[in-house]
Structure formats: structure tokens, C-alpha cells
Design a protein around this motif. Structure first.
Motif, short mmCIF file in Angstrom:
data_model
loop_
_atom_site.label_atom_id
_atom_site.label_comp_id
_atom_site.label_asym_id
_atom_site.label_seq_id
_atom_site.Cartn_x
_atom_site.Cartn_y
_atom_site.Cartn_z
N MET A 1 0.85 -1.20 0.00
CA MET A 1 0.00 0.00 0.00
C MET A 1 0.88 1.25 0.00
O MET A 1 1.83 1.33 0.76
N GLN A 2 0.58 2.18 -0.86
CA GLN A 2 1.46 3.32 -1.08
C GLN A 2 1.46 4.28 0.11
O GLN A 2 0.44 4.86 0.45
N PRO A 3 2.64 4.45 0.79
CA PRO A 3 2.71 5.43 1.88
C PRO A 3 2.83 6.85 1.32
O PRO A 3 3.55 7.09 0.36
N LEU A 4 2.12 7.78 1.93
CA LEU A 4 2.21 9.19 1.56
C LEU A 4 3.04 9.98 2.55
O LEU A 4 3.59 11.03 2.22
N HIS A 5 3.11 9.47 3.79
CA HIS A 5 3.91 10.12 4.84
C HIS A 5 4.19 9.06 5.91
O HIS A 5 3.34 8.23 6.22
N ARG A 6 5.40 9.13 6.45
CA ARG A 6 5.76 8.20 7.51
C ARG A 6 6.74 8.90 8.46
O ARG A 6 7.72 9.50 8.02
N ASP A 7 6.45 8.84 9.76
CA ASP A 7 7.38 9.32 10.77
C ASP A 7 7.15 8.48 12.02
O ASP A 7 6.36 7.55 12.01
N PRO A 8 7.86 8.74 13.13
CA PRO A 8 7.70 7.87 14.31
C PRO A 8 6.29 7.85 14.90
O PRO A 8 5.96 6.94 15.67
N TRP A 9 5.44 8.83 14.56
CA TRP A 9 4.11 8.94 15.18
C TRP A 9 2.96 8.71 14.21
O TRP A 9 1.88 8.33 14.61
#
Length: 206
Positions: A1-9
Motif C-alpha cells: 500500500m502506497q505510503p504518503l507520509h511516515r514518521d515515528p508517530w
């Protein structure tokens, strides 16, 4: 599934049309976006939901504190949501739909105007129109179930491909969650999450 944003939270993904946000009640409704993602990260939580047949930006929180903060942003209406829809019929200009909505039937779930319904508000603006169909930008100020679909059907302009509210037949529901804008609940940075529209235009032969 295509991620648009990823960070620790936070994790934002591009949900495809036809996939449930979370499991349904029947044995044939257990496959869902959150089920698939939790197979790789069990601490993910849905912050909001999209209808099965709606595509676009979906936000998830990693951990309960992140879920609490993100849910507060939505509850306080501090998240700007932008959708793109194609409707039957011709509209011009812009406006606001504020019909109170309630569930009118259970199977399939259908919502509509009702004097005892919950207050619901959708801002709309025409993007373009051709041959009896119109493409709209939609900004829901509230987050009721089926809000955009029910509001547009209420004024006689159902979304193309919507079998519940009377839209013209199509390969899919022509409703896409285009963008979310908000301040990051931990860093304070301004985020704008965008998913390019997969909807064809025009969706019918001219």
C-alpha cells in the motif's frame, strides 16, 4: 500500500477503492486496510475512516498517545479535508450544504436528511463540467457517515458510480480523498498530505 507520509508517530497511506478501512461484521468482510497494515506494525490505529468505495488519503497513528492527539485534532475541526467528486448533472459556482443527516436504513446503510439528524456541513466548489456531469472540490466541515454522498444526493446530484444514492453506473464510486492539512500533533510542523486523483475525466465518452 502506497505510503504518503511516515514518521515515528504518523503514517498516511493512499487507500484504494474497494478496500474496507476496518473489518466488517461478516466473514467475507475481514480483509481491510488496518488488518493488512497491522500485519507489519501492530501498534497502528485508524484516526478516521473512508468508505470502502472511496479512495485517497487515510491517516493512522502509531501508539495510543498519537491516536489521542490526532483524534483531538479531528474532534476540534483542526484538520482541513479536501475531496474530489464527479456528480451527475450540472452545477455552477460554489455553495454550502447543511442538511442534518441521520441513518434511514441499515442494509445497505443509507443516510439522508432528517429533522432529528446530526448537523452536517459540506462546502463545495465547481472544478469543471462537461456533457451533463460536474467535477467538484468538496470540503466537509463535519465528519458524518456518508456525508458527501448523502448531501449531494439530497440536492439531486448523486456521485457517479454510487449504487446506494442513485449515481450513474460506473466502474467505481467517483469520490477521492484528495488531501489532509493539519499541524503535526508532536512537532507542530504544518503537514499537507496529498494523493493524486485516479479518477478519469471525463469518465464517459463525449
Amino acid at each position: 500500500m502506497q505510503p504518503l507520509h511516515r514518521d515515528p508517530w504518523l503514517l498516511a497511506v493512499n487507500k484504494p477503492a474497494g478496500l474496507l478501512s476496518q473489518p466488517g461484521l461478516g466473514a467475507d468482510q475481514q480483509d481491510s486496510l488496518i488488518t493488512r497494515l497491522r500485519a507489519g506494525d501492530g501498534d497502528l490505529h485508524l484516526v478516521h475512516r473512508l468508505d470502502r468505495d472511496t479512495s485517497g488519503v487515510l491517516l493512522l497513528a502509531r501508539g495510543l498517545e498519537s491516536l489521542r492527539r490526532c483524534s483531538a485534532l479531528f474532534a476540534q475541526r483542526r484538520v482541513n479535508k479536501l475531496y474530489l467528486a464527479e456528480i451527475d448533472g450540472a452545477l455552477t459556482g460554489r455553495g454550502c450544504l447543511d442538511a442534518p443527516l441521520a441513518r434511514l436504513q441499515r442494509q445497505p446503510p443509507r443516510y439522508g436528511r432528517h429533522p432529528d439528524g446530526r448537523s452536517s456541513c459540506t462546502i463545495w466548489r465547481v472544478r469543471r463540467a462537461v456533457n451533463g456531469r460536474t467535477q467538484l472540490w468538496l470540503r466537509p466541515l463535519t465528519g458524518r457517515s456518508h456525508q458527501l454522498r448523502a448531501h449531494l444526493a439530497d440536492i439531486g446530484h448523486p456521485i457517479v458510480g454510487d449504487p446506494i444514492y442513485g449515481g450513474s453506473p460506473a466502474g467505481r464510486l467517483h469520490l477521492h480523498a484528495l488531501a489532509l492539512g493539519f499541524r503535526h500533533p508532536f512537532s507542530g510542523a504544518r503537514l499537507r498530505l496529498h494523493s493524486p486523483s485516479p479518477l478519469p475525466w471525463p469518465s464517459h465518452r463525449i
